[in-house]
Design an enzyme around this catalytic site. Structure first.
Site, PDB file in Angstrom:
ATOM      1  N   HIS A 174      26.679   8.160  -4.401  1.00  0.00           N
ATOM      2  CA  HIS A 174      27.393   9.209  -5.139  1.00  0.00           C
ATOM      3  C   HIS A 174      28.460   9.803  -4.208  1.00  0.00           C
ATOM      4  CE1 HIS A 174      28.331  12.384  -7.813  1.00  0.00           C
ATOM      5  NE2 HIS A 174      27.125  12.862  -8.080  1.00  0.00           N
ATOM      6  N   ARG A 190      30.026   7.066 -14.343  1.00  0.00           N
ATOM      7  CA  ARG A 190      28.632   7.186 -13.883  1.00  0.00           C
ATOM      8  C   ARG A 190      27.812   6.212 -14.703  1.00  0.00           C
ATOM      9  NH1 ARG A 190      25.361  12.722 -13.120  1.00  0.00           N
ATOM     10  NH2 ARG A 190      26.594  12.596 -11.221  1.00  0.00           N
ATOM     11  N   ARG A 244      27.809  19.075 -13.863  1.00  0.00           N
ATOM     12  CA  ARG A 244      28.778  19.406 -12.815  1.00  0.00           C
ATOM     13  C   ARG A 244      29.798  18.312 -12.553  1.00  0.00           C
ATOM     14  NH1 ARG A 244      24.826  22.233 -11.867  1.00  0.00           N
ATOM     15  NH2 ARG A 244      23.764  20.322 -12.323  1.00  0.00           N
ATOM     16  N   THR A 245      29.307  17.100 -12.363  1.00  0.00           N
ATOM     17  CA  THR A 245      30.221  16.053 -11.907  1.00  0.00           C
ATOM     18  C   THR A 245      31.288  15.805 -12.969  1.00  0.00           C
ATOM     19  OG1 THR A 245      28.453  15.101 -10.607  1.00  0.00           O
ATOM     20  CG2 THR A 245      30.359  13.709 -10.989  1.00  0.00           C
ATOM     21  N   LYS A 269      26.601  -0.645 -28.940  1.00  0.00           N
ATOM     22  CA  LYS A 269      26.689  -1.822 -29.831  1.00  0.00           C
ATOM     23  C   LYS A 269      26.532  -3.117 -29.048  1.00  0.00           C
ATOM     24  CE  LYS A 269      30.087   0.371 -32.893  1.00  0.00           C
ATOM     25  NZ  LYS A 269      31.497   0.296 -33.286  1.00  0.00           N
TER      26      LYS A 269
HETATM   27  C1  NCD Z   1      23.135  14.612  -8.481  1.00  0.00           C
HETATM   28  C2  NCD Z   1      23.187  13.204  -9.032  1.00  0.00           C
HETATM   29  O1  NCD Z   1      23.642  13.017 -10.166  1.00  0.00           O
HETATM   30  O2  NCD Z   1      22.807  12.304  -8.303  1.00  0.00           O
HETATM   31  N1  NCD Z   1      23.764  15.544  -9.314  1.00  0.00           N
HETATM   32  C3  NCD Z   1      25.088  15.796  -9.141  1.00  0.00           C
HETATM   33  O3  NCD Z   1      25.924  14.968  -9.377  1.00  0.00           O
HETATM   34  N2  NCD Z   1      25.429  16.980  -8.625  1.00  0.00           N
HETATM   35  C4  NCD Z   1      21.791  15.031  -8.050  1.00  0.00           C
HETATM   36  C5  NCD Z   1      20.677  14.975  -9.046  1.00  0.00           C
HETATM   37  O4  NCD Z   1      20.861  14.603 -10.212  1.00  0.00           O
HETATM   38  O5  NCD Z   1      19.570  15.310  -8.651  1.00  0.00           O
END
Ligand code: NCD
Length: 305
Positions: free
Chosen positions: A129, A101, A51-52, A80
Site C-alpha cells: 500500500h 485497489r 480514507r484512501t 459480469k
Molecule cells: C489500510 C488498508 O487499506 O490497508 N487502510 C487505509 O488505506 N488507510 C489499513 C487497514 O485497512 O487496516
C-alpha cells in the site's frame, strides 16, 4: 510513463521531493488549485475504502481536476465477469491517471501492462500500500524531522497488513533504523518482507509478542488493525482480534516524544482515551494523506508548479 505499484519504485530522493511538494501544498494550497485542470483521475476500488479513495478524490478536485470511478466492484462490469485487463484498457481511455485497489496481490502489475496512463496502487490484497506509506513518511518527517536512527515498532497484524509491508521496505533504506515487530505468532511478518528488507539489508530487529515489554524503546509505534477480511478462518480472527489494545496505561511507559501512527480504520486496537494524547497522530496522518497524494498525482502526470 511512471507507475506507483511498490514504494520501492520511488528513489529516496523522489520521496523527499514528494514530501517537500506536499508541505508546500499544505502551506500554499491556492498555488496548486489549477495544476490539474482538465485532467481526470479514475478511482477503481474493487475493495472497501473510505480514507484512501476520498483522499485521492479530494486531492484531484483540489488540483482543479475531475474524478470518476466506482467504490464497489459489484456495481462495475467485473461483477459480469470482465477481466481486470479489459477494465483497465477501457478506463485508461477515459482518464489521465488511475488509482486502483484490488483484493488480489499483484493486480496493479497486471493493470500496468494494459494501461495507457499511470497506475497507482491504492492497496493490493495483503501485499503493499505505497500511498499509505507516503502518508506515513510525510507525517514522520513533519513530526520527527528525520528518518535515520529511528526505532520503529509495528504492532498487530504484520502478516496481512499491507501498510506494514510497504512502510518497512521504505524505512529500510535509511541509516541505523531498527525494527521492533510486535505480533502474535500466527501473524508474524511474512518472509517476502522480512528477508528482503530487514535481513538482507542487515538491519537490527527484534520480535515480541508483548507490546508492554517493548513500548518504552520505541520512537514510532505503528498500530494496525487485525485484517479480518484476509483470514481464511473466522475462528482465528475472533481469537486474535483483541490481542493488542493500546490504552492510556500503556502510554505511560512510552517515551515522551514517541509518536503513535495508525493507517486507520481503527477497530479496538487503540482505545479512544489515547486520542487526546499529544503523541497520538493518526488523525493528522490521515489528513496528510490528501496532500502527499496531490504531490504524487502531479508527479505522475509530469506537472510542475
Ligand atoms: C489500510 C488498508 O487499506 O490497508 N487502510 C487505509 O488505506 N488507510 C489499513 C487497514 O485497512 O487496516
Amino acid at each position: 510513463m511512471q507507475h506507483l505499484i511498490n514504494i520501492m519504485d520511488l528513489t529516496t530522493a523522489e520521496i523527499d521531493e514528494l514530501i517537500e511538494v506536499a508541505k508546500d501544498i499544505l502551506a500554499n494550497p491556492e498555488k496548486y488549485q489549477d495544476a490539474c485542470r482538465h485532467k481526470i483521475l479514475a478511482t477503481l476500488f474493487f475493495e472497501p475504502s473510505t480514507r484512501t479513495r476520498l483522499s485521492f478524490e479530494s486531492a484531484m478536485l483540489s488540483l482543479g481536476g475531475n474524478v470518476l470511478g466506482f467504490s464497489d466492484s459489484s456495481s462495475s462490469s467485473s461483477a459480469k465477469g470482465e477481466s481486470l485487463a479489459d477494465t483497465i484498457t477501457m478506463v485508461s481511455g477515459y482518464s489521465d491517471i488511475i488509482a486502483m485497489r484490488h483484493p488480489k496481490e499483484g493486480s496493479p502489475i497486471v493493470a500496468s501492462e494494459h494501461t495507457a496512463v499511470p497506475i497507482i496502487n491504492a492497496g493490493d490484497g495483503g501485499h503493499y500500500h505505497p500511498t499509505q506509506t507516503l502518508t506515513d513518511l510525510l507525517t514522520i518527517k513533519t513530526e520527527l524531522g528525520h528518518f535515520d536512527g529511528l526505532t520503529v515498532g509495528l504492532c498487530g497484524d504484520l502478516k496481512y497488513g499491507r501498510t506494514v509491508h510497504s512502510l518497512i521496505s521504505a524505512m529500510s533504506r535509511y541509516e541505523n533504523v531498527r525494527f521492533v515487530l510486535i505480533s502474535p505468532q500466527e501473524l508474524k511478518l511474512p518472509s517476502f518482507v522480512k528477508q528482503t528488507y530487514i535481513k538482507d539489508a542487515g538491519l537490527p530487529y527484534i520480535q515480541s509478542t508483548s507490546l508492554e515489554d517493548v513500548i518504552g524503546d520505541l520512537d514510532i509505534l505503528y498500530m494496525t488493525r487485525i485484517q479480518r477480511e484476509r483470514f481464511p478462518d473466522e475462528e482465528d480472527y475472533l481469537r486474535l482480534k483483541d490481542t493488542y489494545i493500546l490504552d492510556e496505561e500503556k502510554m505511560k511507559s512510552a517515551k515522551r516524544d514517541m509518536i503513535v501512527l495508525h493507517p486507520l480504520p481503527r477497530v479496538n486496537e487503540i482505545s479512544t482515551g489515547v486520542d487526546s494524547d499529544p503523541r497520538a497522530l493518526y488523525f493528522k496522518q490521515a489528513y496528510n494523506g490528501k496532500f502527499i497524494r496531490m504531490a504524487l498525482i502531479m508527479k505522475l502526470l509530469g506537472i510542475k508548479i
